[in-house]
Design an enzyme around this catalytic site. Structure first.
Site, PDB file in Angstrom:
ATOM      1  N   GLY A  68      66.210   4.241  74.113  1.00  0.00           N
ATOM      2  CA  GLY A  68      64.741   3.299  73.650  1.00  0.00           C
ATOM      3  C   GLY A  68      64.958   1.805  74.270  1.00  0.00           C
TER       4      GLY A  68
ATOM      5  CD  GLU B 135      56.213   6.603  74.524  1.00  0.00           C
ATOM      6  OE1 GLU B 135      55.295   5.903  75.105  1.00  0.00           O
ATOM      7  OE2 GLU B 135      56.712   6.184  73.497  1.00  0.00           O
TER       8      GLU B 135
HETATM    9  C1  BEZ Z   1      61.097   3.010  74.860  1.00  0.00           C
HETATM   10  O1  BEZ Z   1      61.125   2.346  73.931  1.00  0.00           O
HETATM   11  O2  BEZ Z   1      62.592   3.559  75.337  1.00  0.00           O
HETATM   12  C2  BEZ Z   1      59.880   3.394  75.803  1.00  0.00           C
HETATM   13  C3  BEZ Z   1      59.577   2.365  76.446  1.00  0.00           C
HETATM   14  C4  BEZ Z   1      58.156   2.717  76.999  1.00  0.00           C
HETATM   15  C5  BEZ Z   1      57.456   3.966  76.891  1.00  0.00           C
HETATM   16  C6  BEZ Z   1      58.251   5.030  76.257  1.00  0.00           C
HETATM   17  C7  BEZ Z   1      59.436   4.738  75.627  1.00  0.00           C
END
Ligand code: BEZ
Length: 176
Positions: free
Chosen positions: A11, A85
């Protein structure tokens, strides 16, 4: 060593501060050759299809590291995360660097050719965009401010994020 059926997911944005999924373990780490940028449009979380917000994606940046937090998860967690996502993100394989070694994992990245990509803009313009954006998951500014706080709590620095946070906080004080 991790059990064979478990996977690391790295993340670098909301996953760092908003975990609405079960995980077995989390660790701070980084990925090499990437930078986080507020260059992706958000139609479903921090904006709407008519007024997309601005959220993060990863941009290839040789020589740079992107710090974040990795989560060890059961494979079925990806059903939830892929849905969360879904607006332009794909899972890609990455090497995650931990203080005691490197593990393979995945990260969510929105490619520059996806339908919601907004791309680069002046920091002042991005900040003004973030201040006025809101979606089903809440204020776009919250996404940025919570991320900046989480990075500071981890002892990490990110010029793009901290510069935007300063601009957004100033705009929130004076009004956009
Ligand atoms: C994340 O926190 O890794 C993340 C950022 C953007 C989209 C999905 C996940």
């Amino acid at each position: 060593m991790k059990p064979a059926d478990l996977r690391w997911v790295f993340g670098y944005g909301s996953l760092i501060w908003k975990q609405d999924f079960p995980f077995i373990e989390s660790r701070d780490g980084f990925i090499q050759g990437w930078s986080r940028r507020f260059w992706q449009g958000s139609h479903d979380h921090r904006g709407t299809p008519v007024s997309p917000g601005r959220v993060l994606t990863l941009i290839k940046t040789p020589g740079q590291r992107c710090a974040g937090r990795a989560f060890l998860v059961e494979p079925d967690v990806f059903g939830h995360l892929d849905h969360r996502e879904k607006n332009g993100y794909e899972r890609i394989a990455v090497d995650i660097h931990f203080k005691d070694g490197i593990e393979e994992g995945v990260v969510y990245r929105a490619e520059p050719n996806n339908h919601a990509f907004l791309g680069d803009a002046a920091l002042d313009e991005i900040a003004e965009h973030i201040v006025v954006s809101e979606g089903p998951s809440g204020l776009n500014a919250e996404y940025l401010v919570e991320l900046a706080k989480a990075l500071r709590d981890m002892g990490e620095s990110d010029g793009h994020v901290f510069s935007l946070e300063a601009r957004v906080l100033a705009l929130l004080k004076t009004g956009p």
